[in-house]
Design an enzyme around this catalytic site. Structure first.
Site, PDB file in Angstrom:
ATOM      1  N   GLU A  79      55.868  85.424  72.485  1.00  0.00           N
ATOM      2  CA  GLU A  79      56.517  86.575  73.123  1.00  0.00           C
ATOM      3  C   GLU A  79      58.040  86.386  73.207  1.00  0.00           C
ATOM      4  O   GLU A  79      58.705  87.027  74.006  1.00  0.00           O
ATOM      5  CB  GLU A  79      55.921  86.794  74.517  1.00  0.00           C
ATOM      6  CG  GLU A  79      54.484  87.296  74.467  1.00  0.00           C
ATOM      7  CD  GLU A  79      53.830  87.384  75.840  1.00  0.00           C
ATOM      8  OE1 GLU A  79      53.924  86.400  76.596  1.00  0.00           O
ATOM      9  OE2 GLU A  79      53.238  88.415  76.148  1.00  0.00           O
ATOM     10  N   HIS A  98      58.763  85.488  81.911  1.00  0.00           N
ATOM     11  CA  HIS A  98      57.741  86.527  81.726  1.00  0.00           C
ATOM     12  C   HIS A  98      56.436  85.989  82.308  1.00  0.00           C
ATOM     13  O   HIS A  98      56.029  84.871  81.994  1.00  0.00           O
ATOM     14  CB  HIS A  98      57.582  86.849  80.239  1.00  0.00           C
ATOM     15  CG  HIS A  98      56.319  87.580  79.938  1.00  0.00           C
ATOM     16  ND1 HIS A  98      55.985  88.765  80.565  1.00  0.00           N
ATOM     17  CD2 HIS A  98      55.298  87.302  79.103  1.00  0.00           C
ATOM     18  CE1 HIS A  98      54.808  89.175  80.122  1.00  0.00           C
ATOM     19  NE2 HIS A  98      54.365  88.296  79.234  1.00  0.00           N
ATOM     20  N   HIS A 100      52.264  87.075  83.985  1.00  0.00           N
ATOM     21  CA  HIS A 100      51.177  88.047  84.160  1.00  0.00           C
ATOM     22  C   HIS A 100      50.767  87.998  85.635  1.00  0.00           C
ATOM     23  O   HIS A 100      49.591  88.035  85.959  1.00  0.00           O
ATOM     24  CB  HIS A 100      50.000  87.707  83.250  1.00  0.00           C
ATOM     25  CG  HIS A 100      50.323  87.787  81.787  1.00  0.00           C
ATOM     26  ND1 HIS A 100      49.417  87.473  80.809  1.00  0.00           N
ATOM     27  CD2 HIS A 100      51.455  88.153  81.128  1.00  0.00           C
ATOM     28  CE1 HIS A 100      49.979  87.631  79.613  1.00  0.00           C
ATOM     29  NE2 HIS A 100      51.224  88.030  79.789  1.00  0.00           N
ATOM     30  N   HIS A 161      50.591  95.135  81.101  1.00  0.00           N
ATOM     31  CA  HIS A 161      50.781  93.766  80.597  1.00  0.00           C
ATOM     32  C   HIS A 161      51.218  92.795  81.695  1.00  0.00           C
ATOM     33  O   HIS A 161      50.461  91.885  82.030  1.00  0.00           O
ATOM     34  CB  HIS A 161      51.802  93.807  79.444  1.00  0.00           C
ATOM     35  CG  HIS A 161      51.971  92.507  78.742  1.00  0.00           C
ATOM     36  ND1 HIS A 161      52.031  92.399  77.377  1.00  0.00           N
ATOM     37  CD2 HIS A 161      52.116  91.255  79.213  1.00  0.00           C
ATOM     38  CE1 HIS A 161      52.185  91.114  77.054  1.00  0.00           C
ATOM     39  NE2 HIS A 161      52.246  90.412  78.150  1.00  0.00           N
TER      40      HIS A 161
HETATM   41 ZN    ZN Z   1      52.571  88.363  78.264  1.00  0.00          ZN
END
Ligand code: ZN
Length: 223
Positions: A79, A98, A100, A161
């Site tokens: 990513e 980043h 989740h 996401h």
């Molecule tokens: Zn992700």
């Protein structure tokens, strides 16, 4: 441009941030990624497909955010394109995380913008937390929608996401993740109490601007 740090410092910072995110319950297994800007073309990022517990400073990958090329044989996070787009377009960004994380993911699944509901949220993250349009991971569209959602903000949700947090340093990006999770939890739970009541958007802008000015003055003093 955010303050630059040495390669070895950055490797340790990224490893430590991964462990802290894990302890805070903001990442799990191999999901999410952490990076730090090194200089005017390079950054350092967590590798692809490794759990945070097993990561060592030497496993972090140095890549070029202008060309997308990386050094060594360990593959960087898949990513990473979003990180690269942010380093290219946001001179104030020295670190990107980043995740989740759960509550942010719930709001991202509902594609709801988080209004200005808590003072710390507004100061650190900006007047609102936008939701980036849905895009498939690792696509140009994903880069575009994330950069747009983060304009003038230190956090954004990625539709269906997760979350993206940025800051001048990795510590700032980490705190942004923690504050974002709290704001999303408050937003969700306030729905059961009749819905969150927003701070006036003009006052929210003022508070964020005041925080940024105060922060940059303090950062200069500490230099
Ligand atoms: Zn992700």
């Amino acid at each position: 441009m955010a303050a630059t740090i040495t390669e070895q410092e950055a490797r340790i910072q990224v490893r430590d941030a991964g462990l802290r995110l894990l302890r805070e319950g903001l990442v799990a297994r191999t999901w999410g990624n952490v990076s730090v800007r090194l200089d005017d073309h390079r950054y350092i990022i967590t590798p692809s497909g490794r759990t945070y517990e097993e990561l060592q400073p030497e496993d972090m990958v140095i890549a070029d955010y202008q060309t997308g090329k990386y050094e060594g044989s360990i593959k960087p996070s898949t990513e990473r394109k979003v990180h690269e787009a942010l380093y290219r377009t946001r001179k104030d960004v020295g670190a990107v995380i980043h995740t989740h994380q759960t509550n942010a993911s719930v709001v991202a699944a509902a594609r709801r913008e988080v209004p200005p509901i808590l003072d710390d949220q507004v100061q650190l993250l900006g007047p609102t937390v936008r939701v980036a349009d849905y895009a498939l991971p690792s696509t140009r569209k994903m880069e575009r929608v994330c950069v747009k959602a983060l304009k003038g903000r230190n956090a954004a949700l990625m539709a269906n996401h997760g979350a993206l947090c940025v800051g001048p340093t990795l510590e700032d990006a980490f705190v942004a993740c923690v504050v974002l999770e709290k704001a999303c939890k408050a937003f969700i739970e306030a729905e059961f109490l009749g819905g969150a009541k927003s701070i006036n958007i003009f006052e929210a802008h003022l508070m964020h601007q005041f925080y940024l000015r105060k922060y940059s003055k303090e950062a200069q003093k500490n230099r």
